[in-house]
Design a protein around this motif. Structure first.
Motif, short mmCIF file in Angstrom:
data_model
loop_
_atom_site.label_atom_id
_atom_site.label_comp_id
_atom_site.label_asym_id
_atom_site.label_seq_id
_atom_site.Cartn_x
_atom_site.Cartn_y
_atom_site.Cartn_z
N SER A 118 0.84 -1.20 0.00
CA SER A 118 0.00 0.00 0.00
C SER A 118 0.87 1.24 0.00
O SER A 118 2.06 1.18 0.32
CB SER A 118 -0.93 0.02 1.22
OG SER A 118 -0.17 0.28 2.40
N TRP A 122 -3.91 4.00 -0.83
CA TRP A 122 -3.93 3.23 -2.08
C TRP A 122 -3.42 1.82 -1.82
O TRP A 122 -2.41 1.62 -1.12
CB TRP A 122 -3.06 3.89 -3.15
CG TRP A 122 -3.68 5.11 -3.76
CD1 TRP A 122 -3.75 6.36 -3.20
CD2 TRP A 122 -4.32 5.20 -5.03
NE1 TRP A 122 -4.40 7.22 -4.05
CE2 TRP A 122 -4.75 6.54 -5.19
CE3 TRP A 122 -4.56 4.29 -6.05
CZ2 TRP A 122 -5.42 6.99 -6.32
CZ3 TRP A 122 -5.22 4.73 -7.19
CH2 TRP A 122 -5.64 6.06 -7.32
N LEU A 138 -3.25 -0.39 -9.11
CA LEU A 138 -3.35 0.47 -7.93
C LEU A 138 -4.82 0.80 -7.72
O LEU A 138 -5.49 1.24 -8.65
CB LEU A 138 -2.54 1.75 -8.13
CG LEU A 138 -1.08 1.58 -8.58
CD1 LEU A 138 -0.44 2.95 -8.78
CD2 LEU A 138 -0.30 0.76 -7.57
N ASN A 140 -7.66 2.69 -5.08
CA ASN A 140 -8.06 3.44 -3.90
C ASN A 140 -9.47 2.97 -3.52
O ASN A 140 -10.44 3.34 -4.19
CB ASN A 140 -8.06 4.94 -4.17
CG ASN A 140 -8.26 5.76 -2.91
OD1 ASN A 140 -9.14 5.47 -2.10
ND2 ASN A 140 -7.44 6.78 -2.73
N SER A 145 -10.97 4.77 -7.31
CA SER A 145 -10.07 5.04 -8.42
C SER A 145 -9.15 3.84 -8.65
O SER A 145 -8.67 3.23 -7.69
CB SER A 145 -9.22 6.29 -8.14
OG SER A 145 -10.05 7.42 -7.97
N THR A 146 -8.91 3.50 -9.93
CA THR A 146 -8.08 2.36 -10.28
C THR A 146 -7.10 2.74 -11.39
O THR A 146 -7.46 3.44 -12.33
CB THR A 146 -8.93 1.17 -10.75
OG1 THR A 146 -9.86 0.82 -9.72
CG2 THR A 146 -8.06 -0.04 -11.05
N LEU A 164 1.83 9.59 -4.38
CA LEU A 164 0.47 9.26 -4.77
C LEU A 164 0.36 9.26 -6.30
O LEU A 164 1.02 10.07 -6.97
CB LEU A 164 -0.51 10.26 -4.16
CG LEU A 164 -0.57 10.24 -2.62
CD1 LEU A 164 -1.36 11.43 -2.10
CD2 LEU A 164 -1.19 8.93 -2.13
#
Length: 424
Positions: A118, A122, A138, A140, A145-146, A164
């Protein structure tokens, strides 16, 4: 009695004012739930995470102040664990360390995927459904969000993010299992760009102060400038010519032989973590038992800080206002003052294996290993706490769960936590 309580409650909500002649009493009702949002934000900004959790439970309007669009709370969160061995589920078991609260988090995007690590809130997910290769993504889980990264060979043991995913000049880096090989990806690239160095494989790596720092078993620290990595890969020619075996010759590299004075001159049965803490680079050494038959038994931790001027590791006896959370691809440092909890000088750690080269998807045989070998797995744990400098640490012994891979640390955002777990 109930009417009297209501009357007293109403009186407490009244603010009394006298006019200029002190001849008339004026009562004004004050509804604290209707305080302007901007005023609440100013008040809450000065509170610790624990205090924010408390005030958000006062009433629904106060809780609604905590939202993802308020920048001051984007970096604040609750240190939490996501359990391993659940890649076939659409829900994952999570545990908050501050409140010892367990919950099931909906993660349909992670179905049949392993949680590799992580970065703050994320998660780093891995799909190994194709033989000898993995697809990394990744996610979230709080904003949904991907970001899908290119597929690559299944021969990497560590992934490091420069920050990030939406930050400028974002770079992902992979460390190879057996060779001193690294691979890079930047947004827009169609494949991973490989780069090879000479020497021992890297055990751990971290992004720190604009560079990736990579630690090898022979105490060499390799420093790679992130800006040069991004510039080399993101150029038009690099993107057009990128292939699975392409190299990145423009990267700025510095190699440092960093000295260390330790009670244990050998690195055998030692797992080492790099952690950024309060602007400093820490080396945390985790010592496993060398006794015959002892499996996943942690005996102690030692912490060192990098003296960049002398290029040496200096032993640290106290973490001051920091608390460390250690784990594979997910180590992080938190401020005790910002959290608002009495956790000073502690190291929280998960049930990591002594070999840094293993990944969860390589370790299906661990399930039920104790029973097959007729070993006693009772009393074994998924995570533990170590007090640095405690006089009783010489008696410390953490026995990890032999049958399951270690869980992963992540940060549950404060705004999400307050809106999902607190009721009014």
């Amino acid at each position: 009695m109930e009417p009297r309580r209501k009357k007293n409650r109403k009186q407490k909500q009244q603010k009394r004012h006298y006019n200029g002649n002190n001849s008339k009493l004026i009562s004004v009702n004050v509804n604290w739930a209707e305080l302007p949002r901007v005023v609440l934000e100013i008040i809450f900004e000065g509170l610790s995470v624990v205090d924010c959790i408390s005030v958000s439970n006062v009433c629904k309007p106060w809780r609604n102040v905590f939202s993802p669009d308020v920048s001051c709370w984007k970096g604040s969160g609750i240190p939490s664990l996501i359990m391993s061995g659940q890649h076939r589920r659409e829900k994952r078991t999570c545990i908050s360390m501050m409140e010892k609260r367990a919950w099931e988090m909906e993660l349909p995007e992670a179905h049949k995927k392993y949680c590799w690590g992580s970065f703050q809130d994320w998660l780093i997910l891995v799909d190994d459904s194709v033989y000898l290769s993995v697809e990394i993504s990744l996610l979230n889980p709080f904003t949904r969000s991907t970001i899908n990264l290119p597929r690559t060979w299944d021969d990497y043991h560590k992934i490091v993010l420069s920050g990030l995913p939406y930050q400028k000049n974002f770079v992902c880096m992979l460390l190879h299992n057996e060779r001193r090989e690294i691979a890079f990806w930047v947004p827009g690239a169609q494949s991973w760009n490989k780069f090879k160095l000479v020497g021992e494989p890297f055990e751990d790596a971290i992004f720190y102060n604009g560079s990736f720092y990579l630690l090898s078993k022979d105490d060499e620290v390799c420093q790679l400038d992130a800006a040069s990595i991004f510039a080399a890969i993101s150029g038009d020619n690099a993107l057009a010519d990128a292939s699975a075996d392409s190299s990145v010759p423009e990267i700025k590299i510095q190699s440092h032989k960093v000295s260390i004075v330790s009670e244990n001159p050998t690195n055998d049965n030692v797992m080492r973590y790099l952690v950024e803490s309060r602007g400093e680079l820490l080396l945390v050494c985790r010592f496993f038992s060398t006794s015959p038959g002892a499996i996943l038994e942690t005996r102690k931790f030692e912490v060192y800080v990098l003296d960049i001027g002398e290029m040496s590791w200096k032993k640290v006896e106290h973490l001051r206002d920091r608390v460390l959370f250690l784990g594979k691809c997910c180590s992080r440092s938190f401020s005790v003052k910002e959290l608002g909890v009495p956790m000073t000088n502690r190291i929280y750690f998960s049930n990591d294996n002594v070999a840094p080269w293993w990944n969860e998807w390589d370790s299906g045989y661990l399930q039920g290993m104790s029973s097959r070998m007729r070993l006693d797995n009772s009393g074994r744990k998924h995570w533990g706490i170590f007090w640095l400098g405690n006089k009783d640490n010489h008696n410390f012994c953490f026995r990890g769960d032999r049958d399951n891979w270690g869980p992963i640390w992540f940060t549950a955002p404060l705004w999400w936590y307050c809106n999902n777990f607190l009721t009014y």
